[in-house]
Design a protein around this motif. Structure first.
Motif, short mmCIF file in Angstrom:
data_model
loop_
_atom_site.label_atom_id
_atom_site.label_comp_id
_atom_site.label_asym_id
_atom_site.label_seq_id
_atom_site.Cartn_x
_atom_site.Cartn_y
_atom_site.Cartn_z
N UNK A 112 35.46 49.64 47.02
CA UNK A 112 35.68 48.27 46.27
C UNK A 112 36.13 47.43 47.51
N UNK A 113 35.28 46.83 47.93
CA UNK A 113 35.64 46.13 49.28
C UNK A 113 35.78 44.57 49.11
N UNK A 114 36.75 44.10 50.00
CA UNK A 114 37.01 42.80 50.09
C UNK A 114 36.61 42.23 51.49
N UNK A 115 37.02 41.22 51.63
CA UNK A 115 36.79 40.89 53.06
C UNK A 115 37.29 41.18 54.31
N UNK A 163 27.74 53.11 38.59
CA UNK A 163 28.56 54.54 38.70
C UNK A 163 28.24 55.53 37.93
N UNK A 164 28.04 54.99 36.56
CA UNK A 164 27.50 56.05 35.59
C UNK A 164 26.34 56.75 35.83
N UNK A 224 28.63 61.30 48.22
CA UNK A 224 27.62 59.80 48.08
C UNK A 224 28.79 59.00 48.16
N UNK A 225 28.52 57.61 48.74
CA UNK A 225 29.32 56.60 48.55
C UNK A 225 28.63 55.21 47.94
N UNK A 226 29.08 54.71 47.10
CA UNK A 226 28.88 53.33 46.45
C UNK A 226 29.77 52.41 46.69
N UNK A 227 29.43 51.28 47.32
CA UNK A 227 30.05 50.19 47.66
C UNK A 227 29.89 49.03 46.91
N UNK A 228 30.87 48.36 46.38
CA UNK A 228 30.83 47.11 45.74
C UNK A 228 32.00 46.14 46.21
N UNK A 229 31.47 44.69 46.17
CA UNK A 229 32.32 43.88 46.61
C UNK A 229 33.25 43.60 45.62
N UNK A 230 34.70 43.07 45.77
CA UNK A 230 35.56 42.65 44.72
C UNK A 230 34.93 41.88 43.88
N UNK A 231 34.04 40.86 44.24
CA UNK A 231 33.63 39.67 43.37
C UNK A 231 32.63 40.48 42.21
N UNK A 232 31.87 41.55 42.96
CA UNK A 232 31.07 42.18 41.83
C UNK A 232 31.61 42.83 40.64
N UNK A 233 32.68 43.36 41.05
CA UNK A 233 33.74 44.00 39.92
C UNK A 233 34.55 42.99 38.79
N UNK A 234 34.75 41.86 39.70
CA UNK A 234 35.31 40.91 38.82
C UNK A 234 34.40 40.20 37.95
N UNK A 235 33.30 39.98 38.41
CA UNK A 235 32.23 39.15 37.58
C UNK A 235 31.33 39.92 36.90
N UNK A 236 31.22 41.33 37.18
CA UNK A 236 29.99 42.16 36.71
C UNK A 236 30.22 43.45 36.47
N UNK A 237 31.65 43.86 35.86
CA UNK A 237 32.14 45.03 35.72
C UNK A 237 31.16 45.87 34.92
N UNK A 247 40.61 60.20 55.64
CA UNK A 247 40.57 58.92 55.08
C UNK A 247 41.03 58.87 53.44
N UNK A 248 41.10 57.63 52.96
CA UNK A 248 41.52 57.63 51.48
C UNK A 248 40.60 56.85 50.75
N UNK A 249 39.85 57.49 49.76
CA UNK A 249 38.74 56.80 48.98
C UNK A 249 39.41 55.68 47.97
N UNK A 250 38.91 54.80 47.79
CA UNK A 250 39.23 53.91 46.57
C UNK A 250 39.39 54.50 45.17
N UNK A 251 37.89 55.31 44.97
CA UNK A 251 38.01 56.30 43.74
C UNK A 251 37.11 57.23 44.18
N UNK A 252 37.24 58.45 43.61
CA UNK A 252 36.64 59.68 43.88
C UNK A 252 36.42 60.53 42.78
N UNK A 253 35.15 60.91 42.44
CA UNK A 253 35.03 61.85 41.58
C UNK A 253 34.65 63.21 42.16
#
Length: 118
Positions: free
Chosen positions: A64-67, A107-108, A87-100, A49-55
């Motif tokens: 960060x998921x879209x439709x 995440x912190x 551990x996987x955290x999932x956010x919708x695109x809208x979450x990031x764009x409206x409430x970064x 797989x490829x992770x959007x972001x990984x630490x």
């Protein structure tokens, strides 16, 4: 001895070039260790797989998921990654764009918690 080049999967390379607005906004907020010194990698290969972001230090993945996301496929992917200690955290695109700020806060907290659990 010649320099060793890191292998990047073709798929990860394509994803980096075709990032979404939400991925770009998140990346600008976390790159260069901006969250308490934690290194996050963008479109990181974790075969198969490829992770959007990984630490890797915290074994934390941020998606960060879209439709376009398929819940059944995502569940299989999540199970595989969790079985390997992530551990996987999932956010919708809208979450990031409206409430970064809220997304970064979550995440912190996860990064700090996961590195304290060691």
């Amino acid at each position: 001895m010649p320099a060793v080049r890191r292998q990047i999967s073709h798929h990860a390379s394509q994803l980096r070039r075709n990032r979404t607005d939400a991925e770009e906004k998140f990346w600008q907020a976390v790159r260069n260790r901006q969250i308490d010194g934690f290194k996050l990698r963008f479109q990181h290969s974790l075969l198969p797989y490829v992770a959007d972001f990984a630490c890797l230090d915290a074994m934390l993945i941020v998606e960060i998921d879209g439709g376009q996301h398929d819940e059944a496929r995502d569940a299989k992917r999540t199970a595989f990654l969790e079985s390997n200690g992530f551990e996987i955290l999932r956010f919708w695109n809208n979450d990031v764009l409206s409430n970064l700020d809220g997304v970064i806060h979550i995440v912190r907290e996860a990064l700090v918690r996961r590195t304290r659990e060691e």
